[in-house]
Write a protein that holds these residues in place. Sequence first.
Motif, mmCIF file in Angstrom:
data_model
loop_
_atom_site.group_PDB
_atom_site.id
_atom_site.type_symbol
_atom_site.label_atom_id
_atom_site.label_comp_id
_atom_site.label_asym_id
_atom_site.label_seq_id
_atom_site.Cartn_x
_atom_site.Cartn_y
_atom_site.Cartn_z
ATOM 1 N N GLU A 215 0.824 -1.213 0.000
ATOM 2 C CA GLU A 215 0.000 0.000 0.000
ATOM 3 C C GLU A 215 0.861 1.268 0.000
ATOM 4 N N ARG A 216 2.037 1.190 0.639
ATOM 5 C CA ARG A 216 2.939 2.348 0.585
ATOM 6 C C ARG A 216 3.424 2.569 -0.853
ATOM 7 N N LEU A 217 3.645 1.454 -1.551
ATOM 8 C CA LEU A 217 4.063 1.525 -2.953
ATOM 9 C C LEU A 217 2.952 2.156 -3.804
ATOM 10 N N VAL A 218 1.714 1.716 -3.578
ATOM 11 C CA VAL A 218 0.581 2.288 -4.326
ATOM 12 C C VAL A 218 0.514 3.795 -4.097
ATOM 13 N N LYS A 219 0.679 4.202 -2.840
ATOM 14 C CA LYS A 219 0.597 5.635 -2.528
ATOM 15 C C LYS A 219 1.661 6.427 -3.286
ATOM 16 N N LYS A 220 2.821 5.809 -3.431
ATOM 17 C CA LYS A 220 3.899 6.461 -4.182
ATOM 18 C C LYS A 220 3.459 6.676 -5.640
ATOM 19 N N PHE A 221 2.846 5.635 -6.236
ATOM 20 C CA PHE A 221 2.356 5.742 -7.614
ATOM 21 C C PHE A 221 1.305 6.848 -7.717
ATOM 22 N N ILE A 222 0.404 6.874 -6.751
ATOM 23 C CA ILE A 222 -0.670 7.878 -6.783
ATOM 24 C C ILE A 222 -0.072 9.286 -6.681
ATOM 25 N N ARG A 223 0.902 9.437 -5.765
ATOM 26 C CA ARG A 223 1.535 10.752 -5.611
ATOM 27 C C ARG A 223 2.180 11.226 -6.909
ATOM 28 N N LYS A 224 2.700 10.249 -7.670
ATOM 29 C CA LYS A 224 3.357 10.612 -8.933
ATOM 30 C C LYS A 224 2.366 10.745 -10.077
ATOM 31 N N GLY A 225 1.064 10.587 -9.764
ATOM 32 C CA GLY A 225 0.035 10.761 -10.796
ATOM 33 C C GLY A 225 -0.119 9.567 -11.725
ATOM 34 N N LYS A 226 0.363 8.381 -11.295
ATOM 35 C CA LYS A 226 0.263 7.196 -12.155
ATOM 36 C C LYS A 226 -1.059 6.471 -11.897
#
Length: 254
Positions: A215-226
Amino acid sequence: MTIDLHVHTSEHSGCAVSSEAEQIEAAIACGLDAIAITDHDVLCDLTHIAALNGRYAPFKIFPGIEIRARNYFEDFIVLGIQDAELGKRSWHYEDLHAFVREKNGYILLCHPYRFHDKVPDAIFTHIPDAVEIHSTNIGGCDYDKIEALARHLNISTVTNSDAHQSEHVGIYYNILQGAANTEAELVTLLKTGAHTGGRDDKRIDIFNRRMGKTERLVKKFIRKGKDAQYFTQSTNMWHGYYDRVAMGKSYLLS
Ligand SMILES: [Zn+2]
Ligand SMILES: [Zn+2]
């Protein structure tokens, strides 16, 4: 009798990692008395189930099915019915519910609120026998809502693994008041609602450590707009992890 009512096998569920033999052996290794095999939209072959029961006795393997209601995008486990129609039709929930009632089967609402904040209104007019409150596909953030739903509908809750891989089999299970030898006996026992939930806290911790990372990885993707597609392509992980986090939900168990 202890039983995990929600187990997938790689032979019949494309999303499952572990084979039928691996799932059964994992259930035996963690001390369960029984499992139900509930692959997606496919009914178990009864001759095959009988052979498995012969091979693994006294451990019990019950046939079941997990069906996606096409009109609501909700999943239901059906037990106690061996009619080929079950695996063949593209079901609307109301029709499935009527079919299960007519055949004296058991219908369980699986992981509600997974990708929605509401359950369909039809759940209140066509009441299932029970609702799943724990599994590897139900985050702790949804427990209160599921408990309130069960109370409102006056139905019991069950706790399963929804295991797609053998490490998860029996992470949650049910403790039934008595033993069932046949599907009909299992359905009768479940319908009394007199069961409690069992859990393996050690494996729940391991699950949460891994899921926390995901989930931390997903949040990183979301933050980058992916988007979800980019996430699945670059990590080879299920889009459902992305979708839940994007909705502000979590898969962490408690
Ligand atoms: Zn699946
Ligand atoms: Zn499932």
